[in-house]
Scaffold this motif. Structure first.
Motif, PDB file in Angstrom:
ATOM      1  N   HIS A 153      40.060  54.223  28.916  1.00 51.14           N
ATOM      2  CA  HIS A 153      39.936  53.399  27.710  1.00 51.14           C
ATOM      3  C   HIS A 153      40.447  54.126  26.471  1.00 51.14           C
ATOM      4  O   HIS A 153      41.095  53.533  25.604  1.00 51.14           O
ATOM      5  N   GLU A 154      40.178  55.429  26.380  1.00 50.49           N
ATOM      6  CA  GLU A 154      40.567  56.204  25.209  1.00 50.49           C
ATOM      7  C   GLU A 154      42.015  56.677  25.277  1.00 50.49           C
ATOM      8  O   GLU A 154      42.573  57.097  24.270  1.00 50.49           O
ATOM      9  N   GLY A 155      42.614  56.630  26.448  1.00 54.81           N
ATOM     10  CA  GLY A 155      43.971  57.147  26.614  1.00 54.81           C
ATOM     11  C   GLY A 155      45.025  56.305  25.919  1.00 54.81           C
ATOM     12  O   GLY A 155      44.838  55.118  25.640  1.00 54.81           O
ATOM     13  N   ARG A 156      46.172  56.933  25.646  1.00 55.18           N
ATOM     14  CA  ARG A 156      47.271  56.231  24.975  1.00 55.18           C
ATOM     15  C   ARG A 156      47.999  55.281  25.911  1.00 55.18           C
ATOM     16  O   ARG A 156      48.425  54.202  25.502  1.00 55.18           O
ATOM     17  N   ASP A 157      48.171  55.696  27.179  1.00 54.73           N
ATOM     18  CA  ASP A 157      48.949  54.917  28.144  1.00 54.73           C
ATOM     19  C   ASP A 157      48.039  54.575  29.324  1.00 54.73           C
ATOM     20  O   ASP A 157      47.954  55.306  30.310  1.00 54.73           O
ATOM     21  N   LYS A 158      47.348  53.460  29.224  1.00 58.77           N
ATOM     22  CA  LYS A 158      46.369  53.083  30.240  1.00 58.77           C
ATOM     23  C   LYS A 158      47.021  52.771  31.586  1.00 58.77           C
ATOM     24  O   LYS A 158      46.455  53.031  32.642  1.00 58.77           O
ATOM     25  N   GLU A 159      48.219  52.218  31.552  1.00 57.85           N
ATOM     26  CA  GLU A 159      48.915  51.909  32.797  1.00 57.85           C
ATOM     27  C   GLU A 159      49.237  53.193  33.565  1.00 57.85           C
ATOM     28  O   GLU A 159      49.044  53.258  34.788  1.00 57.85           O
ATOM     29  N   SER A 160      49.709  54.231  32.863  1.00 55.78           N
ATOM     30  CA  SER A 160      50.006  55.499  33.528  1.00 55.78           C
ATOM     31  C   SER A 160      48.741  56.171  34.045  1.00 55.78           C
ATOM     32  O   SER A 160      48.728  56.757  35.134  1.00 55.78           O
ATOM     33  N   LEU A 161      47.661  56.089  33.283  1.00 55.13           N
ATOM     34  CA  LEU A 161      46.394  56.658  33.743  1.00 55.13           C
ATOM     35  C   LEU A 161      45.889  55.934  34.979  1.00 55.13           C
ATOM     36  O   LEU A 161      45.374  56.556  35.915  1.00 55.13           O
ATOM     37  N   MET A 162      46.047  54.612  35.010  1.00 56.74           N
ATOM     38  CA  MET A 162      45.635  53.862  36.204  1.00 56.74           C
ATOM     39  C   MET A 162      46.461  54.262  37.419  1.00 56.74           C
ATOM     40  O   MET A 162      45.943  54.370  38.529  1.00 56.74           O
ATOM     41  N   ALA A 163      47.747  54.489  37.206  1.00 51.76           N
ATOM     42  CA  ALA A 163      48.606  54.899  38.322  1.00 51.76           C
ATOM     43  C   ALA A 163      48.186  56.262  38.861  1.00 51.76           C
ATOM     44  O   ALA A 163      48.278  56.531  40.059  1.00 51.76           O
ATOM     45  N   ALA A 164      47.704  57.137  37.962  1.00 50.60           N
ATOM     46  CA  ALA A 164      47.304  58.487  38.370  1.00 50.60           C
ATOM     47  C   ALA A 164      45.865  58.547  38.887  1.00 50.60           C
ATOM     48  O   ALA A 164      45.482  59.530  39.533  1.00 50.60           O
ATOM     49  N   TRP A 165      45.070  57.511  38.623  1.00 49.25           N
ATOM     50  CA  TRP A 165      43.675  57.494  39.041  1.00 49.25           C
ATOM     51  C   TRP A 165      43.591  57.533  40.552  1.00 49.25           C
ATOM     52  O   TRP A 165      44.425  56.964  41.252  1.00 49.25           O
ATOM     53  N   HIS A 166      42.589  58.199  41.066  1.00 44.36           N
ATOM     54  CA  HIS A 166      42.478  58.400  42.509  1.00 44.36           C
ATOM     55  C   HIS A 166      42.529  57.083  43.292  1.00 44.36           C
ATOM     56  O   HIS A 166      42.117  56.022  42.803  1.00 44.36           O
ATOM     57  N   PRO A 233      42.842  43.790  30.307  1.00 42.40           N
ATOM     58  CA  PRO A 233      43.927  43.007  29.708  1.00 42.40           C
ATOM     59  C   PRO A 233      45.160  43.830  29.348  1.00 42.40           C
ATOM     60  O   PRO A 233      46.222  43.257  29.082  1.00 42.40           O
ATOM     61  N   GLN A 234      45.045  45.144  29.335  1.00 44.66           N
ATOM     62  CA  GLN A 234      46.166  46.005  28.961  1.00 44.66           C
ATOM     63  C   GLN A 234      46.906  46.552  30.179  1.00 44.66           C
ATOM     64  O   GLN A 234      47.762  47.426  30.043  1.00 44.66           O
ATOM     65  N   LEU A 235      46.581  46.031  31.370  1.00 48.84           N
ATOM     66  CA  LEU A 235      47.155  46.534  32.614  1.00 48.84           C
ATOM     67  C   LEU A 235      48.056  45.507  33.281  1.00 48.84           C
ATOM     68  O   LEU A 235      47.947  44.305  33.030  1.00 48.84           O
ATOM     69  N   SER A 236      48.922  45.997  34.146  1.00 47.73           N
ATOM     70  CA  SER A 236      49.673  45.103  35.021  1.00 47.73           C
ATOM     71  C   SER A 236      48.706  44.489  36.026  1.00 47.73           C
ATOM     72  O   SER A 236      47.573  44.957  36.203  1.00 47.73           O
ATOM     73  N   ARG A 237      49.127  43.445  36.704  1.00 53.23           N
ATOM     74  CA  ARG A 237      48.249  42.794  37.678  1.00 53.23           C
ATOM     75  C   ARG A 237      47.877  43.738  38.818  1.00 53.23           C
ATOM     76  O   ARG A 237      46.737  43.757  39.293  1.00 53.23           O
ATOM     77  N   GLU A 238      48.835  44.539  39.259  1.00 52.41           N
ATOM     78  CA  GLU A 238      48.554  45.484  40.341  1.00 52.41           C
ATOM     79  C   GLU A 238      47.509  46.503  39.906  1.00 52.41           C
ATOM     80  O   GLU A 238      46.573  46.821  40.654  1.00 52.41           O
ATOM     81  N   SER A 239      47.642  47.023  38.688  1.00 56.42           N
ATOM     82  CA  SER A 239      46.680  48.006  38.198  1.00 56.42           C
ATOM     83  C   SER A 239      45.314  47.370  37.960  1.00 56.42           C
ATOM     84  O   SER A 239      44.279  48.010  38.167  1.00 56.42           O
ATOM     85  N   GLU A 240      45.298  46.116  37.526  1.00 55.58           N
ATOM     86  CA  GLU A 240      44.012  45.439  37.326  1.00 55.58           C
ATOM     87  C   GLU A 240      43.284  45.251  38.646  1.00 55.58           C
ATOM     88  O   GLU A 240      42.066  45.442  38.736  1.00 55.58           O
ATOM     89  N   ARG A 241      44.017  44.926  39.699  1.00 52.30           N
ATOM     90  CA  ARG A 241      43.381  44.818  41.029  1.00 52.30           C
ATOM     91  C   ARG A 241      42.811  46.169  41.455  1.00 52.30           C
ATOM     92  O   ARG A 241      41.714  46.252  42.022  1.00 52.30           O
ATOM     93  N   LYS A 242      43.575  47.237  41.197  1.00 49.40           N
ATOM     94  CA  LYS A 242      43.086  48.579  41.533  1.00 49.40           C
ATOM     95  C   LYS A 242      41.814  48.911  40.745  1.00 49.40           C
ATOM     96  O   LYS A 242      40.860  49.489  41.292  1.00 49.40           O
ATOM     97  N   LEU A 243      41.803  48.549  39.468  1.00 51.11           N
ATOM     98  CA  LEU A 243      40.645  48.812  38.621  1.00 51.11           C
ATOM     99  C   LEU A 243      39.383  48.194  39.212  1.00 51.11           C
ATOM    100  O   LEU A 243      38.378  48.884  39.432  1.00 51.11           O
ATOM    101  N   TRP A 244      39.418  46.905  39.495  1.00 45.55           N
ATOM    102  CA  TRP A 244      38.210  46.226  39.987  1.00 45.55           C
ATOM    103  C   TRP A 244      37.843  46.680  41.391  1.00 45.55           C
ATOM    104  O   TRP A 244      36.667  46.757  41.743  1.00 45.55           O
ATOM    105  N   ARG A 245      38.862  47.015  42.207  1.00 46.52           N
ATOM    106  CA  ARG A 245      38.570  47.525  43.558  1.00 46.52           C
ATOM    107  C   ARG A 245      37.815  48.839  43.475  1.00 46.52           C
ATOM    108  O   ARG A 245      36.810  49.040  44.179  1.00 46.52           O
ATOM    109  N   LEU A 246      38.288  49.747  42.616  1.00 45.75           N
ATOM    110  CA  LEU A 246      37.638  51.056  42.516  1.00 45.75           C
ATOM    111  C   LEU A 246      36.244  50.956  41.895  1.00 45.75           C
ATOM    112  O   LEU A 246      35.341  51.707  42.268  1.00 45.75           O
TER     113      LEU A 246
END
Length: 321
Positions: A153-166, A233-246
């Motif tokens: 949430h605090e990061g500048r590039d949330k999409e990149s952080l989501m991609a790097a998230w485990h 709302p600041q993520l791509s659809r793929e990253s949003e699916r990853k968010l809720w899955r995790l």
């Protein structure tokens, strides 16, 4: 959208009939979130005619009906009738209701027009995976998950952080790219964290950062669902699916009570500190110890160590390389 949607849902009165439902239209779509006769949330997705009848499907905590006629009443008093894919959350699991509304409404954004039978079946498969995860034991702590979401949430590039998230909550390191980022979260004011040796001295030799997050419980703070709802709302659809899955995989059965635990975002923002991992103290294994010692864990008092100004931004740069 998600935060406002949950607040709006809470204001809906329970319906008097399963076929006539008070509902909220989902922005930019022909789909709705409604409230059932027992106060449960119901997701209604407009559908195209199905070539074949499909019998209802009972998922964990969710009943799926594939072709249901409904009359809906929106907040302005308007009415609409149609046929819908209907997903009803279990009325007996009120702790799941907020997660259901936020997670499923986020998935709907990929389908703005009525769904074909194939699209409806695919959507149901995605929902089945989310709610199957919520039936398993928790894989990590709620506080740890909140800290990781807070960093995103605090990061500048949330999409990149989501991609790097485990990929899984049990992975050894929280964020991995060209470098790595490990998040440690505690309610203690002492800033003492337990670390694994591999988290600060990875075998890959990558450079990285450890971010320390202090949290403070408060009734007016943010839950993991609310933090996720602000990120989504600041993520791509793929990253949003990853968010809720995790979120579902991490919390497991604890998802029922997770919405009741809130932490003060402003306090955590003021108390966030980042440290270069290579400068952190670590035991050195040499000789025979390398052959017979593994999974080393120890505690570090981070208050005694220098931290990096603007450290989260530098940690993001390190992830990108």
């Amino acid at each position: 959208m998600a935060t406002t949607l949950w607040a709006r849902f809470e204001q809906l009165a329970a319906s008097l009939s399963a076929a006539q439902l008070p509902a909220i239209p989902l922005d930019g779509t022909q789909h709705y979130v409604a409230r059932g006769t027992q106060g449960e949330p119901i997701l209604l997705l407009a559908i195209l005619p199905r070539p074949r009848v499909r019998i209802p499907l009972q998922l964990k905590n969710v009943l799926v009906e594939f072709d249901v006629a409904c009359r809906l009443y929106d907040e302005g008093g308007g009415q609409v009738e149609g046929r819908y894919l209907k997903l009803s959350c279990d009325p007996g699991s009120p702790g799941l209701h907020e997660y259901f509304v936020r997670a499923t409404a986020g998935l709907v954004e990929a389908f703005q027009t009525p769904l074909s039978a194939e699209q409806a079946d695919h959507f149901v498969s995605n929902c089945a995976a989310l709610f199957a995860a919520s039936a398993q034991p928790a894989k990590s702590t709620l506080i740890g998950l909140w800290g990781e979401l807070f960093v995103i949430h605090e990061g500048r590039d949330k999409e990149s952080l989501m991609a790097a998230w485990h990929a899984a909550p049990t992975d050894a390191t929280d964020f991995v790219g060209k470098g790595f980022l490990e998040v440690k979260t505690t309610e203690s004011k002492d800033r003492i964290h337990e670390v694994a040796l591999e988290q600060v001295r990875p075998a890959s030799g990558r450079d990285g950062y450890v971010v320390s997050v202090l949290v403070e419980r408060t009734a007016t703070g943010c839950s993991v669902f609310e933090l996720s709802g602000m990120i989504a709302p600041q993520l791509s659809r793929e990253s949003e699916r990853k968010l809720w899955r995790l979120v579902a995989e991490t919390l497991g059965t604890d998802v029922d009570t997770a919405g009741d635990v809130r932490f003060d975002v402003h306090y955590s923002r003021s108390q966030l500190r980042a440290y270069e991992a290579r400068k952190l103290p670590a035991p050195v294994l040499q000789g025979e110890a390398l052959k017979c010692v593994s999974a080393v864990r120890y505690r570090i008092d981070f208050c005694a160590l220098p931290w990096v100004p603007d450290g989260l931004a530098r940690a993001e740069d390190c992830l990108r390389g």
